[in-house]
Design a protein around this motif. Sequence first.
Motif, mmCIF file in Angstrom:
data_model
loop_
_atom_site.group_PDB
_atom_site.id
_atom_site.type_symbol
_atom_site.label_atom_id
_atom_site.label_comp_id
_atom_site.label_asym_id
_atom_site.label_seq_id
_atom_site.Cartn_x
_atom_site.Cartn_y
_atom_site.Cartn_z
ATOM 1 N N ASN A 1 13.371 8.352 10.016
ATOM 2 C CA ASN A 1 11.916 8.565 10.832
ATOM 3 C C ASN A 1 10.909 8.442 10.041
ATOM 4 O O ASN A 1 10.360 9.380 9.876
ATOM 5 C CB ASN A 1 11.886 9.874 11.383
ATOM 6 N N PRO A 2 10.291 7.159 9.657
ATOM 7 C CA PRO A 2 9.121 7.428 8.554
ATOM 8 C C PRO A 2 7.924 7.644 9.554
ATOM 9 O O PRO A 2 7.831 7.237 10.813
ATOM 10 C CB PRO A 2 9.014 5.848 8.468
ATOM 11 N N ALA A 3 6.961 8.448 9.188
ATOM 12 C CA ALA A 3 6.136 9.128 9.944
ATOM 13 C C ALA A 3 5.045 7.999 10.356
ATOM 14 O O ALA A 3 4.346 8.052 11.430
ATOM 15 C CB ALA A 3 5.464 10.208 9.070
ATOM 16 N N ASN A 4 4.931 7.093 9.602
ATOM 17 C CA ASN A 4 3.952 6.055 9.639
ATOM 18 C C ASN A 4 4.115 4.798 8.943
ATOM 19 O O ASN A 4 5.080 4.625 8.313
ATOM 20 C CB ASN A 4 2.295 6.402 9.348
ATOM 21 N N ASP A 5 3.487 3.719 9.321
ATOM 22 C CA ASP A 5 3.679 2.456 8.566
ATOM 23 C C ASP A 5 3.680 2.518 7.126
ATOM 24 O O ASP A 5 4.464 1.652 6.594
ATOM 25 C CB ASP A 5 2.519 1.356 9.143
ATOM 26 N N ASP B 1 -3.621 8.315 -1.104
ATOM 27 C CA ASP B 1 -4.959 8.497 -1.373
ATOM 28 C C ASP B 1 -5.050 9.935 -1.238
ATOM 29 O O ASP B 1 -6.372 10.181 -0.582
ATOM 30 C CB ASP B 1 -5.577 7.550 -0.131
ATOM 31 N N GLY B 2 -4.476 10.632 -1.872
ATOM 32 C CA GLY B 2 -4.962 12.168 -2.104
ATOM 33 C C GLY B 2 -4.307 12.987 -0.719
ATOM 34 O O GLY B 2 -4.424 14.313 -0.713
ATOM 35 N N GLN B 3 -3.414 12.300 0.081
ATOM 36 C CA GLN B 3 -3.007 12.937 1.256
ATOM 37 C C GLN B 3 -1.708 12.926 1.483
ATOM 38 O O GLN B 3 -1.000 11.931 1.138
ATOM 39 C CB GLN B 3 -3.782 12.473 2.864
ATOM 40 N N ILE B 4 -1.015 14.050 1.746
ATOM 41 C CA ILE B 4 0.544 14.169 1.965
ATOM 42 C C ILE B 4 0.927 13.451 3.312
ATOM 43 O O ILE B 4 0.123 13.852 4.457
ATOM 44 C CB ILE B 4 1.013 15.344 1.935
ATOM 45 N N MET B 5 1.658 12.299 3.407
ATOM 46 C CA MET B 5 2.028 11.514 4.354
ATOM 47 C C MET B 5 3.105 12.045 5.159
ATOM 48 O O MET B 5 3.092 12.350 6.555
ATOM 49 C CB MET B 5 2.199 10.157 4.003
#
Lengths: 406, 573
Positions: A254-258, A239-243
């Motif tokens: 180490n995934p930063a989020n779900d 959605d336009g943001q770098i995760m």
Amino acid sequence: MSKVRVEHLTKVFGKKSQQALAMVKENKSKNEIVEKTGATVGVYDASFEVNEGEIFVIMGLSGSGKSTLIRLLNRLIEPSSGNIYIDGEDVSKMTKEQLREVRRHKINMVFQNFGLFPQRTILENTEYGLEVRGVAKEERRQRAEQALDNSGLLSFKDQYPNQLSGGMQQRVGLARALANDPEILLMDEAFSALDPLIRREMQDELLELQQRVQKTIIFITHDLNEALRIGDRIALMKDGQIMQIGTGEEILTNPANDFVREFVEDVDRSKVLTAENIMVPALTTNIEIDGPNVALQRMRKEEVSMLLAVDRKRQLKGSLTAESAREARKNELSLKEVIDKNVQKVHKDTLVSEIFNLIYDSPTPLAVVDDNDRLMGVVIRGTVIGALTDIESKDETTHEGVTTNA
Amino acid sequence: MLNFLQQPIPVSDWVTNATDWLTNTFAGLFSVLQTIGQFVMEGMTNGLLLVPPLLMLLIVTAVAYFISGKKWGLTAFTFIGLLFIYNQGLWTALMNTVTLVIISSLVSIIIGVPLGILMAKSEKAQSIITPVLDFMQTMPGFVYLIPAVAFFGIGMVPGVFASVIFALPPTVRMTNLGIRQVPTELVEASDSFGGTGKQKLFKLELPLAKSTIFAGINQTIMLALSMVVIASMIGAPGLGQGVLSAVQRSQVGSGFVNGLALVVLAIIMDRFTQNMNRPKSNKEPKTAKQKKVITGAIIAAIVVLVGGTVISSMLGDKKETVNLAYVEWDTEVASTTVVSEVLRDMGYEVNMTPLDNAIMWEAVANGEADGMVAAWLPGTHGTQYEKFKDKVENLGPNLEGGARLGIVVPSYMDVDSIEDLSDQANKTIVGIEPGAGVVSAAEKTVEEYPNLSDWNLMTSSGGAMTTELANAVKNEKEIVITGWSPHWMFSRYDLKYLEDPKGTMGGEESIHTMVRQGLKDDMPEVYNVLDNFSWELEDIEGMMLEIENGTDPVQAARDWMDAHEEIVNSWKQ
């Protein structure tokens, strides 16, 4: 000193952009924002650095803003706010003339659908960048031919793009960018329009090329495997943001989020795995029709030493090894007489956990059959081990909602 | 608000004033354009006519053969079609039409393509130009003839002016569309390599939009062709005049022949432009040699045209040209043809230009035509004479008396006076062209006589009216027409004038000769002939009947001149 530095880069399409940005800060989804304001957030607050000579991959699903981001870097799309520094110079503040110089000498682009000019020959396409720069005809010819020669396309130089295959066209697109000898290559889903085999080939070629030319490459893809194969570092967008930004290994471990975790999962975690989920297509021989020669021919072609034997109705009859087929040929026997009827069968709804025990004991692959004993596929060791790693990390999910794709 | 609804907004006055203002303000510019345009086009026509028709025919056929990729169909069609036109004696008219169409199309392209580029590059320009194009395309082509005459008078230039307005839109639209249809990715590619706007336009957009632009140009040529036919009403020479005069005189045969010639021309032009646009089947780049040959051919064609212009202007017109205007009525065809033939015998070049009535007067008043022998006074052309009498010189009558207007019925109808009319003939009076004097008189008549209050005056054309009359007489039906003498219909059918107690249709009339001011000094000989020209009712009616019976007007004039040498010589004194 990084080659490219991007700070707080934002692009909103449409009016009411302030309202849209406010909603982005509240973590509203893209759809919500469009419905409310009519504005689309292409990229929001992206910051990253790309080092000299690295392949930096930007990955994300469609609509995540990665194509917008890459076009912001060479200002094919004007940023709403934020800065882009190339070699420390702020591209976003440049005049048209300065920007043109940067585009001509520093930064070039390769497109998803190749972006070749249909009315120009391959050679004319390749020299386009040099032509607009005003390089003398002789020199640009020579440089374009050199670039084509490097990608093995020199003999096609007088053909038109529509006479070439997709892979060749993309090589031309790449040669066109390289003929310019830029410092930075932008590649916008460059291999997505190619078929998987050519795609792998092109990835290898790109890596090989990178050994030789050492360019800074910003590569966009929606394919995780592609990103892992070629990326030195990967940025994942949603959605336009770098995760998250990191090496492939970092992102996997180490995934930063779900969202990242789900994105990098090969397997859909909502499913309880059964034989059907992990089977691969079976290589069979129809013993009512085929003879030993046909069976051997198929083994040679598929590079295996064993086939499953079925009848006309695809009922499993047994397995056939290369030795028994050769024996049948020598003694002029039919295949029926030489097959090994002892094949391990599992039903398609068998759970993977049960298959483990079976597969360790069985020398042959497990045949997966349906209710009518028809052969559907086989389970081989590799897939089970792959599945096993997932199962172990998996919480015990409920058995409700188990679906099978019959 | 109610006030506003009851008062018509004076739009018509505004437009008239604006046009007048333009005409006066830019008079100099218009006349320069008129002169240049006239010179170029006449030169081009003469250049085309310098080439012997059969040679030209073979050249065009050869071009058709190569341009169509050596297909025999188009080649044969071109050859046979042009041969047919030549055989029908329409070659000069054809060349005139070709000149008009080519110049109109060229002007349209020169204006249209840049306009299309502008539209493609700017959203604002697109939103402004699109409605203007809609307006231009849907406004009936006839409307453009009016300002064209005001600005440029009669002849080729206003024809081109009207054609350009009418034919411009497709080129603009298709250029815009073609450029906008270039895939975004290609535009991005050009930009990403640092191409300037100009480089993008010439290296990418125009080459890719070429076929769409060509489709637009093809449409433009077809529209220009149709408009050139309409423009013959204001003196644009060519095949259109043949069609128009056939319509006005109801001659099916000659209308068909002229129309067929136009069809042939249209098909040839259409196929030529379409074939130029053919995507090359074998995408071999043109060799340098081929390019040289093509460039050479183009240069040669230009040299021939320009050379023709220069040569024809140098050696051609040692003859002085007299321009005679006339209306396509049988009376005027007869008298104008006779005068032209006499002048031709004296060594003048004569252009006979058929025009609409009002435009004919305007042409003489503006000095675009040297004269006319078709002024019906005092009644029929009273309004025009009032308007222009200061600008024309009245040389007196060429046909004294005997000329009259009236409401005419077949003798078998038992009405004798306009006052007897009640519900005959569906309460309809069949008239001729809306601009004609007899029609204005009939309008006045319908107003003045109370018994005609619910009658209709149906306008058509001179030819259509006589055809109606012939049908009615054949079936013994009732018919009421606007008639005038001299006319052959009185010799052919048994007709009668209705009495006109109120005198609204005017009394006896004479036909006068009018010339432009200054003719006396410029061409004293011509002035003299026009001044002396006069003849009798039986002369003109005899000649008209001969024409009506199928003799060519020129032939009929010659026959009459041979039979009346004395009279003709007396004119030349």
